[in-house]
Enzyme design. Sequence first.
Site, PDB file in Angstrom:
ATOM      1  N   GLU A  40       0.839  -1.204   0.000  1.00 22.32           N
ATOM      2  CA  GLU A  40       0.000   0.000   0.000  1.00 22.32           C
ATOM      3  C   GLU A  40       0.872   1.251   0.000  1.00 22.32           C
ATOM      4  O   GLU A  40       0.589   2.232  -0.686  1.00 22.32           O
ATOM      5  CB  GLU A  40      -0.872  -0.008   1.258  1.00 22.32           C
ATOM      6  CG  GLU A  40      -2.332   0.217   0.956  1.00 22.32           C
ATOM      7  CD  GLU A  40      -3.150  -0.095   2.180  1.00 22.32           C
ATOM      8  OE1 GLU A  40      -3.403   0.826   2.981  1.00 22.32           O
ATOM      9  OE2 GLU A  40      -3.514  -1.289   2.354  1.00 22.32           O
ATOM     10  N   LEU A  88      16.874   2.535  -3.820  1.00 23.96           N
ATOM     11  CA  LEU A  88      16.818   1.989  -5.182  1.00 23.96           C
ATOM     12  C   LEU A  88      15.498   2.407  -5.785  1.00 23.96           C
ATOM     13  O   LEU A  88      14.488   2.468  -5.074  1.00 23.96           O
ATOM     14  CB  LEU A  88      16.855   0.448  -5.149  1.00 23.96           C
ATOM     15  CG  LEU A  88      18.144  -0.223  -4.715  1.00 23.96           C
ATOM     16  CD1 LEU A  88      17.887  -1.707  -4.443  1.00 23.96           C
ATOM     17  CD2 LEU A  88      19.215  -0.070  -5.783  1.00 23.96           C
ATOM     18  N   LYS A 121      16.710  -9.150  -3.386  1.00 26.01           N
ATOM     19  CA  LYS A 121      16.456  -7.954  -2.587  1.00 26.01           C
ATOM     20  C   LYS A 121      16.021  -8.438  -1.203  1.00 26.01           C
ATOM     21  O   LYS A 121      14.874  -8.829  -0.992  1.00 26.01           O
ATOM     22  CB  LYS A 121      15.383  -7.084  -3.232  1.00 26.01           C
ATOM     23  CG  LYS A 121      15.219  -5.793  -2.476  1.00 26.01           C
ATOM     24  CD  LYS A 121      14.399  -4.791  -3.246  1.00 26.01           C
ATOM     25  CE  LYS A 121      14.372  -3.468  -2.513  1.00 26.01           C
ATOM     26  NZ  LYS A 121      13.773  -3.575  -1.171  1.00 26.01           N
TER      27      LYS A 121
HETATM   28  P1  NAD Z   1      13.875  -0.178  -0.931  1.00 24.78           P
HETATM   29  O1  NAD Z   1      13.575  -1.160   0.151  1.00 24.78           O
HETATM   30  O2  NAD Z   1      12.904  -0.071  -2.019  1.00 24.78           O
HETATM   31  O3  NAD Z   1      15.333  -0.460  -1.576  1.00 24.78           O
HETATM   32  C1  NAD Z   1      16.589  -0.023  -1.090  1.00 24.78           C
HETATM   33  C2  NAD Z   1      17.107  -0.914  -0.016  1.00 24.78           C
HETATM   34  O4  NAD Z   1      17.114  -2.248  -0.475  1.00 24.78           O
HETATM   35  C3  NAD Z   1      18.560  -0.703   0.348  1.00 24.78           C
HETATM   36  O5  NAD Z   1      18.753   0.387   1.182  1.00 24.78           O
HETATM   37  C4  NAD Z   1      18.887  -2.008   1.019  1.00 24.78           C
HETATM   38  O6  NAD Z   1      18.572  -1.945   2.392  1.00 24.78           O
HETATM   39  C5  NAD Z   1      17.947  -2.982   0.367  1.00 24.78           C
HETATM   40  N1  NAD Z   1      18.577  -4.073  -0.383  1.00 24.78           N
HETATM   41  C6  NAD Z   1      18.253  -5.377  -0.212  1.00 24.78           C
HETATM   42  N2  NAD Z   1      18.953  -6.160  -1.011  1.00 24.78           N
HETATM   43  C7  NAD Z   1      19.776  -5.352  -1.736  1.00 24.78           C
HETATM   44  C8  NAD Z   1      20.748  -5.605  -2.741  1.00 24.78           C
HETATM   45  N3  NAD Z   1      21.005  -6.842  -3.177  1.00 24.78           N
HETATM   46  N4  NAD Z   1      21.413  -4.543  -3.264  1.00 24.78           N
HETATM   47  C9  NAD Z   1      21.135  -3.281  -2.845  1.00 24.78           C
HETATM   48  N5  NAD Z   1      20.216  -2.993  -1.902  1.00 24.78           N
HETATM   49  C10 NAD Z   1      19.535  -4.016  -1.342  1.00 24.78           C
HETATM   50  O7  NAD Z   1      14.068   1.227  -0.403  1.00 24.78           O
HETATM   51  P2  NAD Z   1      13.859   1.893   0.960  1.00 24.78           P
HETATM   52  O8  NAD Z   1      13.995   3.324   0.670  1.00 24.78           O
HETATM   53  O9  NAD Z   1      14.650   1.223   2.007  1.00 24.78           O
HETATM   54  O10 NAD Z   1      12.376   1.571   1.400  1.00 24.78           O
HETATM   55  C11 NAD Z   1      11.308   1.664   0.662  1.00 24.78           C
HETATM   56  C12 NAD Z   1      10.488   0.431   0.940  1.00 24.78           C
HETATM   57  O11 NAD Z   1      10.232   0.315   2.342  1.00 24.78           O
HETATM   58  C13 NAD Z   1       9.181   0.585   0.261  1.00 24.78           C
HETATM   59  O12 NAD Z   1       9.223  -0.048  -0.980  1.00 24.78           O
HETATM   60  C14 NAD Z   1       8.193  -0.019   1.235  1.00 24.78           C
HETATM   61  O13 NAD Z   1       7.910  -1.332   0.823  1.00 24.78           O
HETATM   62  C15 NAD Z   1       8.901  -0.013   2.552  1.00 24.78           C
HETATM   63  N6  NAD Z   1       8.265   0.973   3.415  1.00 24.78           N
HETATM   64  C16 NAD Z   1       7.106   0.626   3.974  1.00 24.78           C
HETATM   65  C17 NAD Z   1       6.443   1.521   4.799  1.00 24.78           C
HETATM   66  C18 NAD Z   1       5.167   1.104   5.449  1.00 24.78           C
HETATM   67  O14 NAD Z   1       4.535   1.939   6.090  1.00 24.78           O
HETATM   68  N7  NAD Z   1       4.736  -0.130   5.332  1.00 24.78           N
HETATM   69  C19 NAD Z   1       6.976   2.792   5.044  1.00 24.78           C
HETATM   70  C20 NAD Z   1       8.172   3.126   4.442  1.00 24.78           C
HETATM   71  C21 NAD Z   1       8.810   2.217   3.621  1.00 24.78           C
END
Ligand code: NAD
Length: 337
Positions: A40, A88, A121
Amino acid sequence: MAGRPEESHWQERAAWLKAELNRHSHAYYVLDNPSIPDAEYDKMFRELVELEQAHPDLVTSDSPTQRVGGQPLPQFEQVRHAIPMLSLNNAFGEDDIVSFDRRVREGLGETGEVAYSAELKFDGLAISLRYENGRLVQAATRGDGTTGENVTANIRTVRAVPLRLHTDNPPAVLDVRGEVLMFKGDFARLNERQREAGQKEFANPRNAAAGSLRQLDPRITAQRTLRFFAYGIGVLEGAEIPHSHSALLDWYASLGLPVCRERTVAKGARGLLDFFHDIGEKRRGLAYDIDGVVYKVDRLELQQKLGFVSRAPRFAIAHKFPAEEAMTVVQDIGVQV
Ligand code: NAD
């Protein structure tokens, strides 16, 4: 004037999305207590990205599209990352991957197929480990990407993280970046113990990993089984950097750092999509949660050429699994969302 009412509608919608996303982001990153399912959150985030792309004047510095993660907690000592830890960009469908590959080829002026490092990921939290002359001296969370939290004492309790690199000739400085996560089995055991002790259960392994690492008392972290996978690099001094991302991961493995075996070098959009389908089939059987796969242009020289946009590299993309699956995983472990 014509167009005004529509314009104010977009502005209102963007302002609402920003406020909602910032609120959920705080609950997720700072409080380790998500208030909505990730799918979401992603949907709202994508809507905001699209609105901002169509109307660039809606982009403000406080927009979640311009930020990485959350603010560091005030109780931990703060660590400034010498090289920022970015996020990312996300892709959700095959078309997004075809476009990503096209943008990469156009950016590089490449007519043939580009080689990508394709990996998992991991659904945990990003960490930067600093090794000086082969010894672990500091561990910091990503925080807002520029400033993270000093969690060195906690990371020292994680058995998967080597306190000393396995080499007689270590680099003077090496920042290893990767993900701290909790395996599904360890998560189930932890929640069982929490239940027995009448304490709050964790919503999912990512949440449990974050809550366990960001503990002011390292003795609590020591009682939780955390793991680590290396996938990136920050500062490197006193050694030659390998030519490709895949070679970097091989080097890490030779230094005794945990590197996931489920990775490959794939060519072109077709190769990336094959990897995505292959991992999709294996996903349930993995010992840990993943929320997608990540593709990175393999040659580091080409990565540099492509560079970065605001919060994410142009040379990499996260290909997320569809939302229904993400929800099923949450329901599988019996958590109400
Ligand atoms: P992201 O999770 O979309 O991607 C970046 C992160 O991926 C990196 O910082 C690293 O921690 C991770 N990662 C894992 N495997 C990796 C790999 N092989 N190489 C490089 N990176 C890798 O970005 P984000 O900014 O950390 O978070 C956004 C995500 O967090 C959103 O897509 C959402 O799903 C979640 N989120 C959820 C809420 C919620 O309220 N439910 C709130 C904020 C964020």
